[in-house]
Each structure stands twice: as C-alpha cells, then as structure tokens.
Enzyme design. Structure first.
Site, short mmCIF file in Angstrom:
data_model
loop_
_atom_site.label_atom_id
_atom_site.label_comp_id
_atom_site.label_asym_id
_atom_site.label_seq_id
_atom_site.Cartn_x
_atom_site.Cartn_y
_atom_site.Cartn_z
N MET A 95 3.22 3.75 6.91
CA MET A 95 3.96 4.70 7.71
C MET A 95 5.25 4.16 8.31
SD MET A 95 1.21 6.72 9.83
CE MET A 95 0.53 5.07 9.90
N PRO A 96 5.66 2.94 7.93
CA PRO A 96 6.85 2.40 8.62
C PRO A 96 8.10 3.24 8.34
CG PRO A 96 5.72 0.70 7.34
CD PRO A 96 5.14 2.02 6.93
N TYR A 97 9.06 3.08 9.24
CA TYR A 97 10.38 3.68 9.08
C TYR A 97 11.39 2.55 9.24
CZ TYR A 97 14.73 6.00 10.21
OH TYR A 97 16.05 6.37 10.22
N THR A 116 6.16 5.07 3.46
CA THR A 116 7.19 4.18 4.00
C THR A 116 8.56 4.78 3.71
OG1 THR A 116 5.81 2.21 3.77
CG2 THR A 116 8.20 1.87 3.83
N VAL A 117 9.31 5.03 4.79
CA VAL A 117 10.62 5.69 4.68
C VAL A 117 11.72 4.67 4.96
CG1 VAL A 117 12.09 7.47 5.72
CG2 VAL A 117 9.65 7.92 5.38
#
Lengths: 66, 66, 66, 66, 66, 66
Positions: free
Chosen positions: D1-3, D40-41
């Site tokens: 889920m990181p940005y 991951t964005v």
C-alpha cells in the site's frame, strides 16, 4: 483550516468535475469535523499517465494492455 | 537539509519572483534554525485556478465574482 | 491563498522558532506576491532523523560520524 | 500500500526512464518491506528549473554558472 | 487510482471520524470521476497546532485569543 | 537534487529497513538519471493504520478482517 491534496491522472477531467470534487471534499470536512469551509483549501494535481505507476508499471502501459 | 514546498495559483508569477521566494525562504531557515543553505531545497508548484479550491469553490469561480 | 509545507528534522525545534518560521514565510508571500495572509497556510513537519536521508544515508548515521 | 512521490527537475526525462524509476521503487518496497506491488503507487513530478531552488538560488541560475 | 492527502490539526479526531472521511472521499471520487475504489488511497495527517500556521500565526496562538 | 517522499503504514519498520530504503532509492536515481546522491533527499513518513485508507476503509479495519 484543513488542506486537501487530490492527485488523479490527467485524463480529460473537466472544470465542472474539479469544482464538484472541491465542493464535495469541503462539505465532507464540514459535516464530519465541523471545519470552517472559508479556510478549507483543496488542490487538485493532474498527473500524466507516464508519471503515475501502480503495480510496478506506468498507467500508460496499463492502458495499452486493455 | 530542509525541504520546502510552496503552492501558489498559476497567475503570471515571474522567474524573478520565484527566485526571490527561493532566496527568502532559504535565508529564513538559516536565520531561524541555522540550517545549511547548500542542502536546503525549495520547490514551487503553480496550480491552475480551476484546480485550487477555497470556501468550497474554485479560484476561477471566485475571480469571476469580483 | 498559498500553501507552504516546511519539512525539517525533529531536533528540538521550539514553539517560538516554529512561530517565527510561520510568520516569516507568510510575510515573504505578502511582500513578493502580494498574497492575502489571512488565507496563507503553513504546515511544518518534523521528521525523525532515522526517516530523513541525504547522500544515501540517514541523518542519524550522518550525525554519528561527526 | 505504499505511496511514493519522486520530484525531479524537468530536463528531458524519457518515458522509459520514468518506467524504470517506477519499477525500481516498487521492487525496492517489495524487497525491503514485503509490500504488495499491486497497491504500491508511485507519482513522478517534473519541476521546471525556475521553480526548483537549492542553496538559495534556482536551478536555472545554477545551470548558467556552469 | 487516485491519491488523496488530508491535513488537519491534531485536536481529538476519533478513529470513527477518520474512517468516515476516508469512506466519504473515496465515494466522492467514484461518483464524480468513476474511479476504482480498490486502488483509491487516502492518507490523513494530523498536525500539532504549534506546527500549523494561518494568517501568520500558529493555531495554538489563535486558539488562545478566542 | 531529487526529493523523494515515501509513505508507508507505521507497522514496526526498523531503522535498518529505513536506511535500506533510503540507500536503495538514492542508488536508483543515480543509476537511472545520473543524479548527484549528495543532494538527493529522501523522507519517509510512517502513517498510523487508522489514518490510511484504501478501498474506502482504514487499514486498521482491513487488518481485522484477515
């Protein structure tokens, strides 16, 4: 006093849609947290699909595969 | 080592004004916190008035009402 | 209407120093761009030295070498 | 889920280089933190050299001195 | 695929209110832009009132004057 | 001169893992874009799972369902 930044891909979003996002987010902050809308700032960034990655590849590449 | 991001509306800001903002913010961080200017980074984002909202409406709409 | 975000390492910055940064940046935007201070927002993020990297290493590691 | 947000100067970065950055950062987050790449964005912002300051001056000015 | 960052002052916001903000913003992006909620990311930053400035002074100072 | 911001959930990331992320991202920017590592800044934000939303719900809620 909240500050909200919305990042979306640059794919033909209209001025009317941006206005609707700005009003909607501002209303939400008033409703949930009783914030003052007059000092609530919303900034929308439209990002080229070459510059947005998800799953390790750009959105440009993702769109081509569809 | 500080990092500063300045977001302003995209309304004819000149290169000289941007240079003045960058120098002014850097000097401020040296003066107040004794930071090293050589690693102080300032990034200015100029935002279209359609993409900036305050008081629940876009700056474009606000400017029309004046 | 500007929005400014200042990121600095979390190393004992006082409330008075933060207030001085906020006033200084706001004054700068009034002076250079004639912005309205009443809607100028400044947010300061203090970052743990373990979470700040420069030159490929954390500030925590850099401080130890001095 | 990181940005992840990468800010670089706007100096002829190619779509292939952006794709390589996006894949590289995503792979790093999988390797180090076992993050799910599918959520991951990565967003890349290319900044005009007039709008990027370091050492109290713009990159435009720095490039001229070289 | 949107990414939304909400910055508010750190003044007793509950987990339920944060969940309501996250759901509300996500619903808004689905409604206005038909975005996929499964990859819509919302991050809320709660900022100490010493670190938030408006009108050239900190929110801490503003609260005292009331 | 790049600036990179990595946002991850606050779930027991160690100082060694943060150092590995910082070195990895810096190396990537050197490799892909030939950037100077000495002025490459990386900031990691660790976000409480109550404050991170995806799919319209908080990560805290998502974790409970597993």
């Amino acid at each position: 006093m909240p500050y909200v930044n919305i990042k979306i891909t640059d794919e033909g979003v209209t001025a009317a849609q941006k206005a609707e996002l700005i009003q909607g987010v501002t209303d939400l902050l008033v409703k949930v947290l009783n914030k003052n809308p007059q000092t609530t700032v919303v900034v929308i960034d439209e990002i080229n699909t070459d510059n947005w990655g998800i799953g390790g590849e750009t959105v440009t590449e993702k769109r081509k595969k569809k």
